[in-house]
Structures are given as structure tokens and as C-alpha cells.
Design a protein around this motif. Structure first.
Motif, PDB file in Angstrom:
ATOM      1  N   LYS A  13      66.679  -9.143  12.264  1.00  0.00           N
ATOM      2  CA  LYS A  13      66.506 -10.451  11.644  1.00  0.00           C
ATOM      3  C   LYS A  13      65.050 -10.715  11.307  1.00  0.00           C
ATOM      4  N   THR A  14      64.166 -10.452  12.253  1.00  0.00           N
ATOM      5  CA  THR A  14      62.742 -10.706  12.041  1.00  0.00           C
ATOM      6  C   THR A  14      62.177  -9.840  10.935  1.00  0.00           C
ATOM      7  N   PHE A  15      62.515  -8.564  10.952  1.00  0.00           N
ATOM      8  CA  PHE A  15      62.005  -7.661   9.932  1.00  0.00           C
ATOM      9  C   PHE A  15      62.591  -7.982   8.555  1.00  0.00           C
ATOM     10  N   SER A  16      63.855  -8.371   8.505  1.00  0.00           N
ATOM     11  CA  SER A  16      64.480  -8.725   7.231  1.00  0.00           C
ATOM     12  C   SER A  16      63.822  -9.962   6.644  1.00  0.00           C
ATOM     13  N   THR A  17      63.521 -10.942   7.506  1.00  0.00           N
ATOM     14  CA  THR A  17      62.863 -12.159   7.048  1.00  0.00           C
ATOM     15  C   THR A  17      61.486 -11.846   6.487  1.00  0.00           C
ATOM     16  N   ALA A  18      60.775 -10.959   7.173  1.00  0.00           N
ATOM     17  CA  ALA A  18      59.436 -10.578   6.709  1.00  0.00           C
ATOM     18  C   ALA A  18      59.504  -9.895   5.353  1.00  0.00           C
ATOM     19  N   VAL A  19      60.531  -9.058   5.160  1.00  0.00           N
ATOM     20  CA  VAL A  19      60.702  -8.367   3.886  1.00  0.00           C
ATOM     21  C   VAL A  19      60.974  -9.351   2.768  1.00  0.00           C
ATOM     22  N   SER A  20      61.867 -10.307   3.031  1.00  0.00           N
ATOM     23  CA  SER A  20      62.237 -11.263   1.991  1.00  0.00           C
ATOM     24  C   SER A  20      61.040 -12.109   1.575  1.00  0.00           C
ATOM     25  N   LYS A  21      60.197 -12.460   2.549  1.00  0.00           N
ATOM     26  CA  LYS A  21      59.005 -13.244   2.225  1.00  0.00           C
ATOM     27  C   LYS A  21      58.027 -12.422   1.411  1.00  0.00           C
ATOM     28  N   ASN A  22      57.909 -11.146   1.732  1.00  0.00           N
ATOM     29  CA  ASN A  22      56.976 -10.283   1.028  1.00  0.00           C
ATOM     30  C   ASN A  22      57.429 -10.008  -0.395  1.00  0.00           C
ATOM     31  N   GLU A  23      58.738 -10.120  -0.646  1.00  0.00           N
ATOM     32  CA  GLU A  23      59.276  -9.842  -1.973  1.00  0.00           C
ATOM     33  C   GLU A  23      59.203 -11.051  -2.892  1.00  0.00           C
ATOM     34  N   GLN A  24      58.861 -12.226  -2.323  1.00  0.00           N
ATOM     35  CA  GLN A  24      58.792 -13.435  -3.120  1.00  0.00           C
ATOM     36  C   GLN A  24      57.450 -13.510  -3.840  1.00  0.00           C
ATOM     37  N   VAL A  25      57.189 -12.549  -4.666  1.00  0.00           N
ATOM     38  CA  VAL A  25      55.940 -12.486  -5.419  1.00  0.00           C
ATOM     39  C   VAL A  25      56.272 -12.465  -6.906  1.00  0.00           C
ATOM     40  N   HIS A  26      55.631 -13.322  -7.676  1.00  0.00           N
ATOM     41  CA  HIS A  26      55.875 -13.374  -9.108  1.00  0.00           C
ATOM     42  C   HIS A  26      55.477 -12.056  -9.748  1.00  0.00           C
ATOM     43  N   GLN A  27      56.228 -11.642 -10.751  1.00  0.00           N
ATOM     44  CA  GLN A  27      55.987 -10.341 -11.376  1.00  0.00           C
ATOM     45  C   GLN A  27      54.603 -10.244 -11.988  1.00  0.00           C
ATOM     46  N   ALA A  28      54.037 -11.376 -12.363  1.00  0.00           N
ATOM     47  CA  ALA A  28      52.720 -11.355 -13.000  1.00  0.00           C
ATOM     48  C   ALA A  28      51.591 -11.363 -11.973  1.00  0.00           C
ATOM     49  N   THR A  29      51.949 -11.485 -10.684  1.00  0.00           N
ATOM     50  CA  THR A  29      50.936 -11.538  -9.639  1.00  0.00           C
ATOM     51  C   THR A  29      50.468 -10.140  -9.275  1.00  0.00           C
ATOM     52  N   ALA A 218      57.281  -0.060   7.500  1.00  0.00           N
ATOM     53  CA  ALA A 218      56.223   0.443   6.620  1.00  0.00           C
ATOM     54  C   ALA A 218      56.805   0.852   5.270  1.00  0.00           C
ATOM     55  N   GLU A 219      57.978   1.489   5.300  1.00  0.00           N
ATOM     56  CA  GLU A 219      58.618   1.911   4.062  1.00  0.00           C
ATOM     57  C   GLU A 219      59.013   0.717   3.198  1.00  0.00           C
ATOM     58  N   GLN A 220      59.388  -0.373   3.830  1.00  0.00           N
ATOM     59  CA  GLN A 220      59.815  -1.568   3.106  1.00  0.00           C
ATOM     60  C   GLN A 220      58.649  -2.467   2.712  1.00  0.00           C
ATOM     61  N   LYS A 221      57.421  -2.024   3.043  1.00  0.00           N
ATOM     62  CA  LYS A 221      56.204  -2.746   2.651  1.00  0.00           C
ATOM     63  C   LYS A 221      56.209  -4.199   3.136  1.00  0.00           C
ATOM     64  N   MET A 222      56.399  -4.346   4.415  1.00  0.00           N
ATOM     65  CA  MET A 222      56.376  -5.682   5.011  1.00  0.00           C
ATOM     66  C   MET A 222      54.957  -6.233   5.037  1.00  0.00           C
ATOM     67  N   PRO A 223      54.806  -7.525   5.334  1.00  0.00           N
ATOM     68  CA  PRO A 223      53.469  -8.134   5.387  1.00  0.00           C
ATOM     69  C   PRO A 223      52.579  -7.452   6.426  1.00  0.00           C
ATOM     70  N   LYS A 224      51.286  -7.531   6.221  1.00  0.00           N
ATOM     71  CA  LYS A 224      50.314  -6.843   7.078  1.00  0.00           C
ATOM     72  C   LYS A 224      50.415  -7.275   8.535  1.00  0.00           C
ATOM     73  N   TYR A 225      50.750  -8.545   8.795  1.00  0.00           N
ATOM     74  CA  TYR A 225      50.795  -9.010  10.174  1.00  0.00           C
ATOM     75  C   TYR A 225      51.899  -8.337  10.982  1.00  0.00           C
ATOM     76  N   MET A 226      52.860  -7.711  10.290  1.00  0.00           N
ATOM     77  CA  MET A 226      53.937  -7.038  11.000  1.00  0.00           C
ATOM     78  C   MET A 226      53.446  -5.777  11.718  1.00  0.00           C
ATOM     79  N   GLU A 227      52.253  -5.301  11.365  1.00  0.00           N
ATOM     80  CA  GLU A 227      51.667  -4.193  12.112  1.00  0.00           C
ATOM     81  C   GLU A 227      51.398  -4.630  13.557  1.00  0.00           C
ATOM     82  N   TRP A 228      50.827  -5.828  13.716  1.00  0.00           N
ATOM     83  CA  TRP A 228      50.584  -6.360  15.055  1.00  0.00           C
ATOM     84  C   TRP A 228      51.906  -6.637  15.764  1.00  0.00           C
ATOM     85  N   TYR A 229      52.853  -7.133  15.022  1.00  0.00           N
ATOM     86  CA  TYR A 229      54.167  -7.465  15.583  1.00  0.00           C
ATOM     87  C   TYR A 229      54.862  -6.208  16.105  1.00  0.00           C
ATOM     88  N   GLY A 230      54.850  -5.150  15.285  1.00  0.00           N
ATOM     89  CA  GLY A 230      55.465  -3.895  15.691  1.00  0.00           C
ATOM     90  C   GLY A 230      54.741  -3.257  16.861  1.00  0.00           C
TER      91      GLY A 230
END
Length: 256
Positions: A13-29, A218-230
Motif C-alpha cells: 500500500k505504501t509503495f503503491s501510494t508513493a508510485v501514484s504520487k510520483n506519476e502525477q506529473v504533467h507531461q510538459a514538466t 527503484a524500478e518503479q522510480k518512486m520518490p527520493k524519500y522512499m530510499e530512507w523509507y526502504g
């Protein structure tokens, strides 16, 4: 049903949430890939936490053998460490601050407990440290070279066994607090030693689940703070494994 590491820091659940937040980036960003979780980054964070925990434990170890009562810092460290664990479980984005704090306070607990065991059974700490390190390296090697594959069935068995152990420990603790009940894992009977060995095996198997979730993160390119979490989650498993080795070795030493 998908089962992942029972470690609260490495659950799906935690990792999935982190992935979904990381994917919420506008294509032009423009995406800064330095802000994504990496395997090397998690390894570095794990080493930092290990050094912090070791430093903290060493201080308490030295103070204990110079007259201080280790129970106070050990209990205090365990309580504060648990609080930080619970906060990080719900607020993983604060892990860059919570993880180092956890390592320092958990070091107080480890240092105090280790000093108590060492006073009772000289040489036991170095044996437990060695056993934990060897177990970690063996599990890492087996995982890296795909000798042990983390399948859904593997996850299911490990999670079920971990949950059973946690439930047993909790029930035993409650009964021993309010009744004259003596849990079977107390003492140095063959049954007690067998339980300790079983728990060590399950704790070791949890390392495979932890490795798998960190690699997947790492493969799913989660947010950087997940390194500390993991890294924090991996440290929790290693602490559990070390404590169980201490318990087992103390039982074996008391029989001799």
C-alpha cells in the motif's frame, strides 16, 4: 491476493501510494531524475542508518561498562523508536528525518540489551553480530543471483508465518503480564530453542521480501524519500534478526 513484506515500511500500500504520487506529473514538466528512488541510493541510506545505530549502541555499551544502568536508555530508546516507526508508517514522506532518529534511538535499545546479555554471557554479542552479518550476506547473495526467487507463494508463506509469530508473541506477553503463565519460548528447553530457530528462519526470509520491495521501488522510480523509507524498513528486519540471535545464543549458553 498479493502479499508483500510484512515489514510495515515495505508493504504494498505504501509503495503503491508513493508510485501514484510520483506519476502525477504533467507531461510538459521537466522531471529531475535525481529525485527518484535508486538502488544505490537506498544502499547508501542503509549504510548511514547502520553507522548511526552502531555509534549510538557503542556509546551506551561504553557507559554501561562504566557504571550506568542500561535498562533506562534501552527502554527509552525502544519506546521512542517505536513512536518514530508508527509516524513513518503513516507519513513516509518524513522518512529522511525519522529514519536517522530511529537509528539513533534504536541504537540505545540495542546497546543496552547487548550490554546486559554480554554481562551474562561474555562473547555472545560478537557471536550474534557475526551470525546476523553472515545471514544478511547469504540472503543477499541468494537473492542477487536469483537462487531464491520471491514469488507470490513465497510471499504468502513468509507473511503468514510472520503474522503468526507476532500474534503468538503478543498473546504470550499479555498472558504473562496478568497471569502466572510461562510462555514455551522462555527458558532453554529444546522446544524453546526450536522456536527461536524457527523465528530466525522467518526473520531471514523477510530479508528476501525487503530486498524485493526495495528493488521494485527503484524500478518503479518512486520518490527520493522512499530510499530512507526502504532503508529504515530493512534496518527493522536486521534488528529483529539480531535480537533473535541473541535470544537463541543465550539459551544455548545457559545449557552449557
Amino acid at each position: 491476493m498479493s502479499f508483500n513484506s510484512k515489514n510495515p515500511f515495505l508493504n504494498n500500500k505504501t509503495f503503491s501510494t508513493a508510485v501514484s504520487k510520483n506519476e502525477q506529473v504533467h507531461q510538459a514538466t521537466a522531471i529531475d531524475y535525481n529525485q527518484e528512488m535508486t538502488l544505490s541510493g537506498t544502499i547508501n541510506k542503509s549504510l548511514i542508518l547502520f553507522l548511526l545505530l552502531t555509534a549510538s549502541a557503542t556509546v551506551i555499551w561504553w557507559l554501561t561498562f562504566n557504571g550506568i544502568n542500561p535498562l533506562v536508555p534501552a527502554i527509552g530508546g525502544a519506546v521512542v523508536g517505536l513512536v518514530l516507526v508508527l509516524i513513518a508508517a503513516f507519513k513516509p514522506q518524513y522518512s529522511p528525518y525519522l529514519a536517522p532518529g530511529y537509528a539513533l534511538f534504536e541504537g540505545l535499545f540495542i546497546g543496552g540489551i547487548s550490554a546486559i546479555f554480554e554481562a551474562m554471557y561474555p562473547g555472545i554479542v560478537i557471536q550474534a553480530v557475526g551470525a546476523t552479518f553472515v545471514t544478511f550476506m547469504v540472503c543477499l547473495g541468494l537473492y542477487k543471483y536469483k537462487i531464491v526467487k520471491v514469488t507470490e507463494q513465497f510471499k504468502s508463506v513468509v507473511v503468514a508465518a510472520t503474522l503468526a509469530i507476532a500474534t503468538y508473541y503478543l498473546i504470550s506477553w499479555v498472558f504473562s503480564m496478568f497471569t502466572s503463565f510461562v510462555p514455551v519460548h522462555y527458558g532453554n528447553s529444546m522446544m524453546s530453542i526450536g522456536i527461536s530457530i524457527f523465528v530466525i528462519v522467518i526473520a531471514s526470509l523477510n530479508l528476501f521480501l525487503d530486498f524485493d520491495r526495495i528493488e521494485k521501488g527503484a524500478e518503479q522510480k518512486m520518490p527520493k524519500y522512499m530510499e530512507w523509507y526502504g532503508a529504515m524498513g530493512l534496518m527493522i528486519t536486521l534488528v529483529w534478526l539480531y535480537i533473535e540471535f541473541l535470544r537463541l545464543l543465550s539459551k544455548l549458553n545457559s545449557k552449557s
